[in-house]
Design an enzyme around this catalytic site. Structure first.
Site, mmCIF file in Angstrom:
data_model
loop_
_atom_site.group_PDB
_atom_site.id
_atom_site.type_symbol
_atom_site.label_atom_id
_atom_site.label_comp_id
_atom_site.label_asym_id
_atom_site.label_seq_id
_atom_site.Cartn_x
_atom_site.Cartn_y
_atom_site.Cartn_z
ATOM 1 N N ASN A 11 0.867 -1.180 0.000
ATOM 2 C CA ASN A 11 0.000 0.000 0.000
ATOM 3 C C ASN A 11 0.901 1.226 0.000
ATOM 4 O O ASN A 11 1.463 1.591 1.024
ATOM 5 C CB ASN A 11 -0.878 -0.032 1.275
ATOM 6 C CG ASN A 11 -1.721 1.221 1.422
ATOM 7 O OD1 ASN A 11 -1.810 2.038 0.494
ATOM 8 N ND2 ASN A 11 -2.335 1.391 2.584
ATOM 9 N N TRP A 12 1.023 1.831 -1.181
ATOM 10 C CA TRP A 12 1.964 2.963 -1.303
ATOM 11 C C TRP A 12 1.390 4.242 -0.695
ATOM 12 O O TRP A 12 2.081 5.237 -0.592
ATOM 13 C CB TRP A 12 2.319 3.201 -2.769
ATOM 14 C CG TRP A 12 3.087 2.062 -3.416
ATOM 15 C CD1 TRP A 12 3.479 0.887 -2.823
ATOM 16 C CD2 TRP A 12 3.568 1.999 -4.765
ATOM 17 N NE1 TRP A 12 4.167 0.105 -3.717
ATOM 18 C CE2 TRP A 12 4.238 0.755 -4.920
ATOM 19 C CE3 TRP A 12 3.500 2.868 -5.865
ATOM 20 C CZ2 TRP A 12 4.828 0.385 -6.135
ATOM 21 C CZ3 TRP A 12 4.091 2.487 -7.071
ATOM 22 C CH2 TRP A 12 4.745 1.261 -7.202
ATOM 23 N N LYS A 13 0.128 4.227 -0.362
ATOM 24 C CA LYS A 13 -0.558 5.407 0.199
ATOM 25 C C LYS A 13 -0.327 6.626 -0.710
ATOM 26 O O LYS A 13 -0.293 6.473 -1.924
ATOM 27 C CB LYS A 13 -0.087 5.661 1.627
ATOM 28 C CG LYS A 13 -0.179 4.406 2.495
ATOM 29 C CD LYS A 13 -0.038 4.691 3.950
ATOM 30 C CE LYS A 13 0.002 3.390 4.731
ATOM 31 N NZ LYS A 13 -0.075 3.558 6.164
ATOM 32 N N HIS A 97 -9.515 0.895 4.740
ATOM 33 C CA HIS A 97 -8.259 1.114 5.483
ATOM 34 C C HIS A 97 -8.535 2.081 6.638
ATOM 35 O O HIS A 97 -9.346 3.002 6.509
ATOM 36 C CB HIS A 97 -7.204 1.700 4.538
ATOM 37 C CG HIS A 97 -5.847 1.735 5.144
ATOM 38 N ND1 HIS A 97 -5.457 2.711 6.030
ATOM 39 C CD2 HIS A 97 -4.793 0.889 5.028
ATOM 40 C CE1 HIS A 97 -4.208 2.469 6.418
ATOM 41 N NE2 HIS A 97 -3.781 1.370 5.821
ATOM 42 N N GLU A 99 -6.981 4.514 7.772
ATOM 43 C CA GLU A 99 -6.794 5.946 7.462
ATOM 44 C C GLU A 99 -8.025 6.507 6.763
ATOM 45 O O GLU A 99 -8.393 7.661 6.983
ATOM 46 C CB GLU A 99 -5.520 6.125 6.616
ATOM 47 C CG GLU A 99 -4.272 5.945 7.457
ATOM 48 C CD GLU A 99 -3.048 5.467 6.699
ATOM 49 O OE1 GLU A 99 -3.031 5.546 5.456
ATOM 50 O OE2 GLU A 99 -2.105 4.988 7.364
ATOM 51 N N GLU A 169 -5.565 -5.172 10.583
ATOM 52 C CA GLU A 169 -4.585 -4.119 10.801
ATOM 53 C C GLU A 169 -4.892 -3.392 12.100
ATOM 54 O O GLU A 169 -5.731 -2.471 12.109
ATOM 55 C CB GLU A 169 -4.624 -3.116 9.644
ATOM 56 C CG GLU A 169 -4.316 -3.713 8.299
ATOM 57 C CD GLU A 169 -3.671 -2.699 7.364
ATOM 58 O OE1 GLU A 169 -2.613 -2.997 6.833
ATOM 59 O OE2 GLU A 169 -4.227 -1.598 7.199
ATOM 60 N N GLY A 175 2.198 2.175 10.828
ATOM 61 C CA GLY A 175 3.137 3.274 10.668
ATOM 62 C C GLY A 175 3.773 3.738 11.966
ATOM 63 O O GLY A 175 4.395 4.801 12.014
ATOM 64 N N SER A 215 3.206 -2.258 10.539
ATOM 65 C CA SER A 215 4.658 -2.272 10.755
ATOM 66 C C SER A 215 5.283 -3.630 10.463
ATOM 67 O O SER A 215 6.212 -4.050 11.160
ATOM 68 C CB SER A 215 4.990 -1.802 12.180
ATOM 69 O OG SER A 215 4.542 -0.469 12.365
ATOM 70 N N GLY A 236 2.718 -1.143 4.401
ATOM 71 C CA GLY A 236 2.798 0.289 4.117
ATOM 72 C C GLY A 236 4.248 0.705 3.905
ATOM 73 O O GLY A 236 4.808 0.549 2.815
ATOM 74 N N GLY A 237 4.872 1.193 4.959
ATOM 75 C CA GLY A 237 6.230 1.750 4.877
ATOM 76 C C GLY A 237 7.232 0.873 4.144
ATOM 77 O O GLY A 237 7.981 1.359 3.275
HETATM 78 C C1 PEP Z 1 -0.897 0.022 6.160
HETATM 79 O O1 PEP Z 1 -1.104 1.225 6.144
HETATM 80 O O2 PEP Z 1 -1.682 -0.746 5.579
HETATM 81 C C2 PEP Z 1 0.274 -0.462 6.888
HETATM 82 C C3 PEP Z 1 0.280 -1.699 7.297
HETATM 83 O O3 PEP Z 1 1.265 0.452 7.111
HETATM 84 P P1 PEP Z 1 2.702 0.166 7.809
HETATM 85 O O4 PEP Z 1 3.233 -1.113 7.214
HETATM 86 O O5 PEP Z 1 3.543 1.342 7.450
HETATM 87 O O6 PEP Z 1 2.448 0.038 9.275
#
Ligand code: PEP
Length: 254
Positions: A11-13, A97, A99, A169, A175, A215, A236-237
């Site tokens: 997920n590049w956001k 998600h 967010e 999640e 994040g 994470s 994500g990251g």
């Molecule tokens: C996400 O936003 O779906 C996610 C899992 O982010 P991160 O890996 O950065 O915690």
């Protein structure tokens, strides 16, 4: 030993211009474009999705979106529909998600409408559920996840359920660098599997992939991915750099 194919979805956001996304996708395709052991998905922002899709053509890496509108077309300024995504060969879409829920007011009912729209147009919805830190501390994690899952999947038929991917999640782990322990994650994943049994029957529930997100990094992935009910990761990251993303794909392939 189950036969569920593991999924690693990036997920590049709101990161990567079109050119940056193309460069990242090229690295991913060069390294894992031909392997079929893991379902690898990248979800760029809308401005990069078509150009990234061209890089993925002919490879096994799949194209996903980060959201869609439940209607197919019409006066919905700023929105993108499932048929538009299918037309550029997207196959997956992240829905609900945290967010989007917390920053953009998405509700379980809205997530449900989007999930049904995705399925109607042959997109695989990656339906996200998860509790906040306050909810975990109040002991309501399972209740919160149950409500989000049951409402999000309302009206999904047993046949359609085969296309659904669920992502657990925990909001407090996204994040933040705080990862759920393997026990915490497996407990919720097993609970979700049990809910899926009730909704769709045992045989179908054993086919549905449940991803962990929050994470996930190359250092913690092997242990998480070894859990019985963890079928991959929504990343994500660590999906923003080819090296860490590819290490996660490798961990899922083991
Ligand atoms: C996400 O936003 O779906 C996610 C899992 O982010 P991160 O890996 O950065 O915690």
């Amino acid at each position: 030993m189950n036969t569920r194919k593991k999924v690693i979805a990036g997920n590049w956001k709101m990161n990567k211009t079109s050119a940056e996304g193309v460069a990242l996708a090229q690295e991913i395709v060069a390294a894992v474009g031909k392997q079929g052991a893991v379902e690898v998905v990248v979800c760029p922002p809308f401005t990069a999705i078509e150009s990234v899709g061209r890089v993925l053509e002919g490879s096994e890496v799949r194209l996903g979106a980060q959201n869609l509108h439940a209607e197919a077309s019409g006066a919905f300024t700023g929105e993108v529909s499932a048929p538009m995504l299918r037309a550029i060969f997207a196959t997956h879409v992240i829905l609900g998600h945290s967010e989007r829920r917390t920053l953009f007011g998405e509700t379980d009912e809205g997530v449900n409408r989007k999930t049904l729209a995705a399925l109607k147009h042959q997109l695989r919805p990656i339906v996200c559920v998860g509790e906040t830190l306050a909810e975990r501390e109040a002991g309501t994690t399972l209740k919160v996840v149950q409500t989000q899952l049951e409402r999000g999947l309302e009206g999904v038929s047993r046949e359609q359920a085969a296309s659904v991917i669920v992502a657990y999640e925990p909001v407090w782990a996204i994040g933040t660098g705080k990862v759920a322990t393997t026990e915490q994650a497996q407990e919720v994943h097993a609970f979700i599997r049990g809910l899926l049994v009730k909704l769709f029957g045992d045989a179908m529930a054993q086919r549905i992939r449940i991803l962990y997100g929050g994470s996930m990094k190359p250092a913690n992935a092997p242990e998480l991915l070894a859990q019985k009910d963890i079928d991959g990761g929504l990343i994500g990251g660590a999906s923003l750099e080819a090296r860490s993303f590819l290490e996660l794909v490798a961990a899922a392939a083991k």
